[in-house]
Design a protein around this motif. Structure first.
Motif, PDB file in Angstrom:
ATOM      1  N   GLN A  87       5.380 -11.142 -23.675  1.00 21.86           N
ATOM      2  CA  GLN A  87       5.722 -11.582 -25.021  1.00 21.86           C
ATOM      3  C   GLN A  87       6.209 -10.463 -25.921  1.00 21.86           C
ATOM      4  O   GLN A  87       6.739 -10.715 -26.996  1.00 21.86           O
ATOM      5  N   ILE A  88       6.033  -9.207 -25.518  1.00 19.72           N
ATOM      6  CA  ILE A  88       6.466  -8.084 -26.349  1.00 19.72           C
ATOM      7  C   ILE A  88       7.362  -7.166 -25.532  1.00 19.72           C
ATOM      8  O   ILE A  88       7.223  -7.048 -24.316  1.00 19.72           O
ATOM      9  N   ALA A  89       8.299  -6.520 -26.221  1.00 12.94           N
ATOM     10  CA  ALA A  89       9.265  -5.653 -25.555  1.00 12.94           C
ATOM     11  C   ALA A  89       8.698  -4.249 -25.383  1.00 12.94           C
ATOM     12  O   ALA A  89       7.802  -3.823 -26.105  1.00 12.94           O
ATOM     13  N   ASP A 111       0.821  -1.194   0.000  1.00 13.02           N
ATOM     14  CA  ASP A 111       0.000   0.000   0.000  1.00 13.02           C
ATOM     15  C   ASP A 111       0.869   1.263   0.000  1.00 13.02           C
ATOM     16  O   ASP A 111       1.847   1.368   0.734  1.00 13.02           O
ATOM     17  N   MET A 112       0.494   2.222  -0.853  1.00 14.56           N
ATOM     18  CA  MET A 112       1.165   3.516  -0.967  1.00 14.56           C
ATOM     19  C   MET A 112       2.623   3.412  -1.397  1.00 14.56           C
ATOM     20  O   MET A 112       3.413   4.320  -1.171  1.00 14.56           O
ATOM     21  N   GLU A 113       2.984   2.308  -2.027  1.00 17.56           N
ATOM     22  CA  GLU A 113       4.352   2.136  -2.510  1.00 17.56           C
ATOM     23  C   GLU A 113       4.414   2.562  -3.972  1.00 17.56           C
ATOM     24  O   GLU A 113       3.963   1.841  -4.852  1.00 17.56           O
ATOM     25  N   LYS A 114       4.972   3.734  -4.209  1.00 19.88           N
ATOM     26  CA  LYS A 114       5.062   4.288  -5.561  1.00 19.88           C
ATOM     27  C   LYS A 114       6.483   4.059  -6.077  1.00 19.88           C
ATOM     28  O   LYS A 114       7.439   4.654  -5.588  1.00 19.88           O
ATOM     29  N   LEU A 115       6.610   3.205  -7.073  1.00 19.40           N
ATOM     30  CA  LEU A 115       7.922   2.769  -7.552  1.00 19.40           C
ATOM     31  C   LEU A 115       8.209   3.253  -8.969  1.00 19.40           C
ATOM     32  O   LEU A 115       8.882   2.578  -9.741  1.00 19.40           O
ATOM     33  N   GLU A 116       7.698   4.444  -9.316  1.00 20.63           N
ATOM     34  CA  GLU A 116       7.866   4.957 -10.675  1.00 20.63           C
ATOM     35  C   GLU A 116       9.337   5.149 -11.052  1.00 20.63           C
ATOM     36  O   GLU A 116       9.691   5.156 -12.220  1.00 20.63           O
ATOM     37  N   ARG A 117      10.197   5.328 -10.058  1.00 25.77           N
ATOM     38  CA  ARG A 117      11.617   5.563 -10.346  1.00 25.77           C
ATOM     39  C   ARG A 117      12.470   4.315 -10.119  1.00 25.77           C
ATOM     40  O   ARG A 117      13.692   4.395 -10.081  1.00 25.77           O
ATOM     41  N   THR A 118      11.817   3.190  -9.948  1.00 25.61           N
ATOM     42  CA  THR A 118      12.537   1.923  -9.774  1.00 25.61           C
ATOM     43  C   THR A 118      12.444   1.119 -11.065  1.00 25.61           C
ATOM     44  O   THR A 118      11.367   0.995 -11.653  1.00 25.61           O
ATOM     45  N   LEU A 119      13.584   0.582 -11.509  1.00 23.61           N
ATOM     46  CA  LEU A 119      13.621  -0.171 -12.762  1.00 23.61           C
ATOM     47  C   LEU A 119      13.420  -1.657 -12.498  1.00 23.61           C
ATOM     48  O   LEU A 119      14.178  -2.278 -11.744  1.00 23.61           O
ATOM     49  N   PHE A 120      12.377  -2.217 -13.074  1.00 24.05           N
ATOM     50  CA  PHE A 120      12.142  -3.658 -13.046  1.00 24.05           C
ATOM     51  C   PHE A 120      12.366  -4.181 -14.466  1.00 24.05           C
ATOM     52  O   PHE A 120      11.550  -3.969 -15.355  1.00 24.05           O
ATOM     53  N   ARG A 121      13.489  -4.820 -14.676  1.00 23.81           N
ATOM     54  CA  ARG A 121      13.876  -5.265 -16.001  1.00 23.81           C
ATOM     55  C   ARG A 121      13.596  -6.751 -16.142  1.00 23.81           C
ATOM     56  O   ARG A 121      14.066  -7.571 -15.344  1.00 23.81           O
ATOM     57  N   LEU A 122      12.817  -7.099 -17.160  1.00 21.54           N
ATOM     58  CA  LEU A 122      12.376  -8.481 -17.361  1.00 21.54           C
ATOM     59  C   LEU A 122      12.652  -8.909 -18.796  1.00 21.54           C
ATOM     60  O   LEU A 122      12.957  -8.083 -19.663  1.00 21.54           O
ATOM     61  N   GLU A 123      12.524 -10.194 -19.044  1.00 21.58           N
ATOM     62  CA  GLU A 123      12.770 -10.728 -20.379  1.00 21.58           C
ATOM     63  C   GLU A 123      11.491 -11.279 -20.990  1.00 21.58           C
ATOM     64  O   GLU A 123      10.571 -11.705 -20.272  1.00 21.58           O
ATOM     65  N   GLN A 124      11.455 -11.283 -22.305  1.00 27.41           N
ATOM     66  CA  GLN A 124      10.320 -11.889 -23.012  1.00 27.41           C
ATOM     67  C   GLN A 124      10.275 -13.388 -22.684  1.00 27.41           C
ATOM     68  O   GLN A 124      11.310 -14.051 -22.620  1.00 27.41           O
ATOM     69  N   GLY A 125       9.069 -13.873 -22.498  1.00 30.24           N
ATOM     70  CA  GLY A 125       8.895 -15.269 -22.122  1.00 30.24           C
ATOM     71  C   GLY A 125       8.709 -15.455 -20.630  1.00 30.24           C
ATOM     72  O   GLY A 125       8.247 -16.511 -20.178  1.00 30.24           O
ATOM     73  N   TYR A 126       9.047 -14.446 -19.846  1.00 34.08           N
ATOM     74  CA  TYR A 126       8.837 -14.515 -18.402  1.00 34.08           C
ATOM     75  C   TYR A 126       7.349 -14.403 -18.080  1.00 34.08           C
ATOM     76  O   TYR A 126       6.571 -13.813 -18.839  1.00 34.08           O
ATOM     77  N   GLU A 127       6.976 -14.968 -16.950  1.00 30.64           N
ATOM     78  CA  GLU A 127       5.652 -14.724 -16.378  1.00 30.64           C
ATOM     79  C   GLU A 127       5.856 -13.802 -15.179  1.00 30.64           C
ATOM     80  O   GLU A 127       6.630 -14.099 -14.277  1.00 30.64           O
ATOM     81  N   LEU A 128       5.174 -12.656 -15.203  1.00 31.50           N
ATOM     82  CA  LEU A 128       5.255 -11.716 -14.087  1.00 31.50           C
ATOM     83  C   LEU A 128       4.000 -11.863 -13.235  1.00 31.50           C
ATOM     84  O   LEU A 128       2.887 -11.710 -13.731  1.00 31.50           O
ATOM     85  N   GLN A 129       4.196 -12.177 -11.958  1.00 28.04           N
ATOM     86  CA  GLN A 129       3.077 -12.316 -11.026  1.00 28.04           C
ATOM     87  C   GLN A 129       3.043 -11.136 -10.063  1.00 28.04           C
ATOM     88  O   GLN A 129       4.065 -10.770  -9.476  1.00 28.04           O
ATOM     89  N   PHE A 130       1.875 -10.550  -9.924  1.00 26.09           N
ATOM     90  CA  PHE A 130       1.649  -9.517  -8.917  1.00 26.09           C
ATOM     91  C   PHE A 130       0.998 -10.187  -7.703  1.00 26.09           C
ATOM     92  O   PHE A 130      -0.067 -10.792  -7.825  1.00 26.09           O
ATOM     93  N   VAL A 182      10.418  -4.610 -20.478  1.00 30.55           N
ATOM     94  CA  VAL A 182      10.642  -5.931 -21.066  1.00 30.55           C
ATOM     95  C   VAL A 182      11.694  -5.777 -22.152  1.00 30.55           C
ATOM     96  O   VAL A 182      11.511  -5.038 -23.116  1.00 30.55           O
ATOM     97  N   ASP A 183      12.811  -6.454 -21.975  1.00 28.95           N
ATOM     98  CA  ASP A 183      13.937  -6.322 -22.915  1.00 28.95           C
ATOM     99  C   ASP A 183      13.572  -6.864 -24.296  1.00 28.95           C
ATOM    100  O   ASP A 183      12.822  -7.841 -24.418  1.00 28.95           O
ATOM    101  N   PRO A 184      14.134  -6.261 -25.332  1.00 27.02           N
ATOM    102  CA  PRO A 184      13.915  -6.780 -26.685  1.00 27.02           C
ATOM    103  C   PRO A 184      14.770  -8.017 -26.929  1.00 27.02           C
ATOM    104  O   PRO A 184      15.745  -8.271 -26.224  1.00 27.02           O
ATOM    105  N   VAL A 185      14.414  -8.766 -27.945  1.00 20.43           N
ATOM    106  CA  VAL A 185      15.223  -9.885 -28.420  1.00 20.43           C
ATOM    107  C   VAL A 185      15.805  -9.464 -29.766  1.00 20.43           C
ATOM    108  O   VAL A 185      15.071  -9.254 -30.732  1.00 20.43           O
TER     109      VAL A 185
END
Length: 546
Positions: free
Chosen positions: A86-88, A14-33, A110-113
């Motif tokens: 599935q898309i960068a 709650d109230m965690e604003k992470l607009e300036r935090t980089l979450f770098r992921l790859e295509q094919g990953y499943e991201l769970q919230f 999401v990084d490109p391939v």
């Protein structure tokens, strides 16, 4: 054996604003919230502009994610919603519950391939070996392969080209005269090359040399000699759409005239020759700024009020028996100067209702009104004095910046040592364009009040040392130009986008075409001058890429 899917978990709090935090992921990953302890037990909704399957990306279109509860437990410890990446690109998410639409959020990347070669094999991002080429130095397009082969044989797999567009008069790689046209220098006798030819070269390097090609985009400024900026001056910061720059423009013109006088030797007898070499010359320059330049242009008058005019208006109200209107807010309001939005000399005002509430005559007789007006006049003079002190403070900084600039450019061992002050190498770089014949400073000030002329006095771009990169230094509220704090690029004009395309339709449309041309022919783009490019502009243009 089929490799297991990579799963990444993003815990929401709650109230965690992470607009300036980089979450770098790859295509094919499943991201769970998943819900953190501060959100469990609440009816949380997660929204994202990552497109639903089969949909096109639109940064303004958000979908609400569905919750999964694989164990069926009543608590929220196992509950999650997910994205199949599935898309960068860069994508936004936010979440809320109850009446709180946004209790937190952030971005994911999401990084490109990247694929190269005739077999379309993957080029891993952590294996990139990049070489930069100054495009303007490569010659005609048909000779590029021979010059680029050095990079290929040296083991590079990515080439970064500086902009390939038509350059401005300075020939700087990043001062573009036309963002849509290919640099004519790349064409040879009897052969005119186009963007299609550039695209074929890029594709050849990708397929046959296994090399990816990227280039720059420059959104924050254009060359001062760009034909389109002269036809559409509303795309820059000028004295019509940005009247707050008028005081800075007057100072800039006064400094230009000072340059002329120094070149002509008018200040040599006062210790300031054209060839500035030592502290005595610098001190003479300081003295001339304080004794000659500032008193002549009287910049403080743009921020002061016409005392006699205001007292006359106040006297008329008292004589007519006017009383202060009741203000809903019980808080006592103090008299202050209201800045004239057009920044005319002594064009400011005060709130007469506050004046009537603050200065109340003891009676209705002429002497009572005179006494009350005198108290009012005294307060206005005090307010003008405060503005004078404020401008004096700005002029102190302007003096330091002007002298500091002269020290770097003409005296410092690590500087360019430009030599004598000349019209080609003026005392300091101009902050504004001026495309009119030489005239007196008084005559120039008259142009400031003629919209058809004033719209062509465009602010140059640059950067401010130690400044907040998220702050637009050309917008109202900033005194960067008045304080001479801008390290100026005199070959470029700073572009004025406003907050949305409707604020400057031509500029947004022009830059959209520029983005599309670049994205069509290159595998990637580098955002030049990103520290000064408005975030919302970069966001829109980079979204156009996706």
């Amino acid at each position: 054996m089929v490799p297991s899917k990579q799963i990444r978990v993003l815990l929401l709090n709650d109230m965690e604003k992470l607009e300036r935090t980089l979450f770098r992921l790859e295509q094919g990953y499943e991201l769970q919230f998943r819900l953190g302890p501060t959100l469990q037990g609440k009816a949380v909704k997660v929204h994202t502009n990552y497109p639903a399957p089969g949909e096109q990306f639109n940064r303004h279109t958000f979908q609400t994610l569905e919750w999964f509860n694989p164990t069926g437990r009543e608590d929220d410890s196992d509950k999650f919603c997910k994205l199949e990446l599935q898309i960068a690109g860069s994508f936004q998410y936010y979440f809320g519950y109850g009446k709180e639409v946004k209790s937190g959020g952030g971005y994911i990347v999401v990084d490109p391939v990247l694929r190269v070669g005739t077999d379309n094999h993957v080029l891993p991002l952590d294996c990139i070996n990049l070489q930069t080429y100054l495009s303007k130095c490569l010659g005609p397009l048909n000779e590029w392969l021979n010059r680029l082969q050095v990079a290929k044989e040296s083991g590079y797999n990515m080439i970064h080209f500086t902009p390939l567009q038509t350059l401005g008069l300075s020939r700087s790689c990043y001062s573009l005269a036309d963002q849509l046209e290919l640099n004519p220098d790349f064409s040879g006798p009897g052969k005119k090359y186009t963007w299609t030819d550039v695209g074929k070269l890029v594709e050849k390097l990708k397929k046959e040399w296994n090399m990816i090609c990227i280039t720059d985009v420059v959104y924050n400024h254009t060359a001062a000699n760009s034909k389109w900026i002269q036809e559409h001056p509303e795309c820059g910061y000028n004295l019509v759409n940005s009247p707050h720059l008028k005081p800075a423009w007057i100072l800039d013109r006064a400094i230009c005239h000072l340059t002329c006088d120094v070149v002509d030797g008018k200040y040599k007898s006062r210790g300031l020759p054209a060839l500035i070499q030592n502290d005595d010359h610098l001190n003479a320059l300081r003295g001339i700024l304080w004794d000659d330049v500032y008193p002549k242009i009287k910049v403080w008058e743009f921020f002061q009020i016409n005392v006699e005019k205001a007292v006359g208006q106040f006297r008329d109200l008292l004589t007519a028996g006017s009383k202060a209107a009741k203000i809903k807010n019980d808080t006592k309001q103090h008299l202050r100067i209201i800045q004239d939005p057009q920044y005319r000399r002594f064009g400011n005002t005060v709130d007469m209702n506050i004046a009537l509430e603050t200065f109340i005559p003891n009676g209705n007789g002429p002497s009572d009104i005179d006494e009350c007006c005198n108290w009012f006049r005294k307060r206005l003079e005090e307010l003008n004095g405060e503005r004078f002190k404020e401008i004096h403070y700005h002029q102190e900084q302007a003096t330091n910046c002007i002298v500091g600039n002269v020290v770097y450019e003409r005296i410092a061992e690590h500087g360019p040592k430009l030599g004598p002050v000349t019209m080609k190498d003026p005392l300091v770089t101009r902050y504004f364009t001026f495309n009119f014949e030489e005239m007196s400073l008084k005559q120039e000030e008259q142009l400031m009040h003629q919209p058809d002329k004033a719209c062509h006095f465009l602010a140059h771009n640059g950067w401010v040392m130690g400044d907040d990169p998220l702050r637009n230094f050309a917008e109202p509220g900033s005194n960067v130009y008045l304080r001479r704090e801008l390290i100026c690029w005199g070959d470029s004009v700073k572009l004025r986008y406003g907050n949305k395309p409707e604020d400057c339709p031509y500029l947004w449309a022009h830059m959209k075409k520029y983005t599309e041309i670049t994205a069509k022919h290159f595998s990637g783009m580098r955002l030049d001058n990103c520290h000064s490019t408005p975030l919302h502009v970069a966001e829109v243009e980079l979204s156009n890429l996706q």
